[in-house]
Write a protein that holds these residues in place. Structure first.
Motif, mmCIF file in Angstrom:
data_model
loop_
_atom_site.group_PDB
_atom_site.id
_atom_site.type_symbol
_atom_site.label_atom_id
_atom_site.label_comp_id
_atom_site.label_asym_id
_atom_site.label_seq_id
_atom_site.Cartn_x
_atom_site.Cartn_y
_atom_site.Cartn_z
ATOM 1 N N MET A 177 0.847 -1.192 0.000
ATOM 2 C CA MET A 177 0.000 0.000 0.000
ATOM 3 C C MET A 177 0.879 1.237 0.000
ATOM 4 N N HIS A 178 0.749 2.042 -1.024
ATOM 5 C CA HIS A 178 1.616 3.208 -1.120
ATOM 6 C C HIS A 178 1.051 4.385 -0.336
ATOM 7 N N LEU A 179 1.904 5.400 -0.159
ATOM 8 C CA LEU A 179 1.531 6.518 0.701
ATOM 9 C C LEU A 179 0.360 7.290 0.108
ATOM 10 N N THR A 180 -0.612 7.603 0.976
ATOM 11 C CA THR A 180 -1.729 8.437 0.563
ATOM 12 C C THR A 180 -1.900 9.559 1.567
ATOM 13 N N LEU A 181 -2.871 10.423 1.279
ATOM 14 C CA LEU A 181 -3.172 11.523 2.190
ATOM 15 C C LEU A 181 -3.530 11.008 3.581
ATOM 16 N N THR A 182 -4.260 9.858 3.603
ATOM 17 C CA THR A 182 -4.759 9.351 4.880
ATOM 18 C C THR A 182 -3.633 9.036 5.856
ATOM 19 N N HIS A 183 -2.500 8.480 5.332
ATOM 20 C CA HIS A 183 -1.374 8.172 6.213
ATOM 21 C C HIS A 183 -0.964 9.387 7.026
ATOM 22 N N PHE A 184 -0.796 10.515 6.310
ATOM 23 C CA PHE A 184 -0.306 11.719 6.993
ATOM 24 C C PHE A 184 -1.371 12.282 7.925
ATOM 25 N N LEU A 185 -2.651 12.186 7.514
ATOM 26 C CA LEU A 185 -3.711 12.699 8.388
ATOM 27 C C LEU A 185 -3.766 11.900 9.686
ATOM 28 N N VAL A 186 -3.528 10.578 9.593
ATOM 29 C CA VAL A 186 -3.559 9.756 10.809
ATOM 30 C C VAL A 186 -2.422 10.160 11.744
ATOM 31 N N VAL A 187 -1.221 10.377 11.181
ATOM 32 C CA VAL A 187 -0.102 10.806 12.026
ATOM 33 C C VAL A 187 -0.415 12.149 12.677
ATOM 34 N N GLY A 188 -0.982 13.086 11.877
ATOM 35 C CA GLY A 188 -1.338 14.391 12.434
ATOM 36 C C GLY A 188 -2.376 14.264 13.535
ATOM 37 N N ALA A 189 -3.366 13.364 13.338
ATOM 38 C CA ALA A 189 -4.402 13.184 14.353
ATOM 39 C C ALA A 189 -3.802 12.639 15.639
ATOM 40 N N LEU A 190 -2.865 11.669 15.503
ATOM 41 C CA LEU A 190 -2.240 11.098 16.707
ATOM 42 C C LEU A 190 -1.423 12.154 17.442
ATOM 43 N N LEU A 191 -0.676 12.976 16.685
ATOM 44 C CA LEU A 191 0.106 14.046 17.321
ATOM 45 C C LEU A 191 -0.817 14.997 18.072
#
Lengths: 102, 208
Positions: A1-15
């Motif tokens: 699974m390649h990088l998508t917008l969702t990956h970064f949004l999940v990291v931002g949400a966790l932060l």
């Protein structure tokens, strides 16, 4: 699974969530400022991610740079206030600085 | 203290070795043994992203749940470094460097100074009290799943991202054309901030 917008949004949400936990639970004023920095970092990740995957251009990065500038200003003023509070209360426990209550 | 740091360095080195081995194994060795055309093996860049994201979130968790404020500072350092790495994946090179310079070179040093000036360093174990694990986990359980659900479920209007390219020149153009007024206002804010911080710090020196 390649990088998508969702990956970064999940990291931002966790932060953001972990920063909120820090702000809510800490009694140490410096710890609370660290939580604010985490929250601003989560926001910045979201801004850069939306800029890259949705908007294009560099406006999102410019916004993120403004956030970084204001976060630095906030940290300088916040820590100066913490030092002043430490001068008058000999502690930076936020529960003890309650002389302005009522 | 010295022993702690050498132990930390050893663990970091071991973690790096394990990550390198796993990356090599998954990208180079495993595909030869998989039936062709079934599963897409992850690319090396994706694995690096997952490592950076894991380091970021782990550092943030250290900030939130550590009992010792110095460990919280180190967690913040790891989280900020991981975030800078994430910016590189978003082709925001200038942002990544600004993050390194301003956050790690400036804000983190300020925070460390404040920790050293305001805490009884000898008893740092009691310096970072909190409401306890229960309250923190409750807040986390209330906020994080909601935000992640939104991130996963909403059909974002994604367009194919452009190629990785340097952005510094374009950011400079935007700052001096579209965002000129906010740029100047930010400079005034920074000036006022510095003057204010100096005024407060001078008061503190006078009192002694």
């Amino acid at each position: 699974m390649h990088l998508t917008l969702t990956h970064f949004l999940v990291v931002g949400a966790l932060l953001f969530a972990l920063g909120l936990v820090t702000v809510v639970t800490r009694r140490n004023a410096v710890g609370i400022l660290m939580g604010v920095e985490l929250i601003l970092n989560g926001t910045n990740v979201n801004l850069a991610a939306f800029n890259h995957y949705v908007v294009g251009g560099v406006s999102g990065q410019v916004f993120a740079l403004f956030v970084i500038v204001l976060a630095a200003a906030e940290a300088a003023v916040g820590l100066a206030i913490v030092l002043t509070i430490f001068q008058s209360f000999r502690s930076i426990d936020v529960r003890l600085a309650d002389t302005m209550r009522e | 203290m010295n022993r702690t740091f050498s132990k930390l360095a050893l663990w970091a080195f071991l973690a790096l070795l394990v990550a390198l081995f796993l990356g090599y194994f998954i990208t180079r060795v495993l595909p030869d043994y998989l039936p062709a055309g079934r599963a897409v093996p992850p690319r090396l860049g994706d694995l690096v992203f997952y490592a950076c994201a894991a380091a970021t979130v782990a550092g943030a968790a250290g900030v939130a749940f550590s009992r010792n404020i110095v460990w919280s500072c180190i967690g913040l350092l790891i989280a900020l470094l991981g975030t800078a790495a994430l910016y590189v994946f978003l082709s925001a090179d200038f942002l990544a460097v600004a993050q390194l310079l301003v956050y790690i070179g400036g804000v983190l040093v300020l925070i460390l100074f404040a920790v050293m000036l305001t805490n009884r360093i000898g008893e740092v174990n009691v310096s970072n009290q909190s409401l306890g694990l229960g309250g923190g986990l409750a807040v986390f359980a209330a906020v994080a799943p909601l935000l992640m659900l939104v991130a996963v479920l909403v059909p974002w209007p994604v367009r194919p991202p452009g190629p990785m390219a340097p952005t510094t020149a374009r950011i400079g153009d935007e700052f001096l054309s579209t965002w000129l007024l906010p740029f100047e206002v930010a400079s005034v804010v920074l000036l006022a901030t510095l003057v204010g911080a100096v005024v407060m710090a001078r008061k503190e020196l006078k009192a002694d």
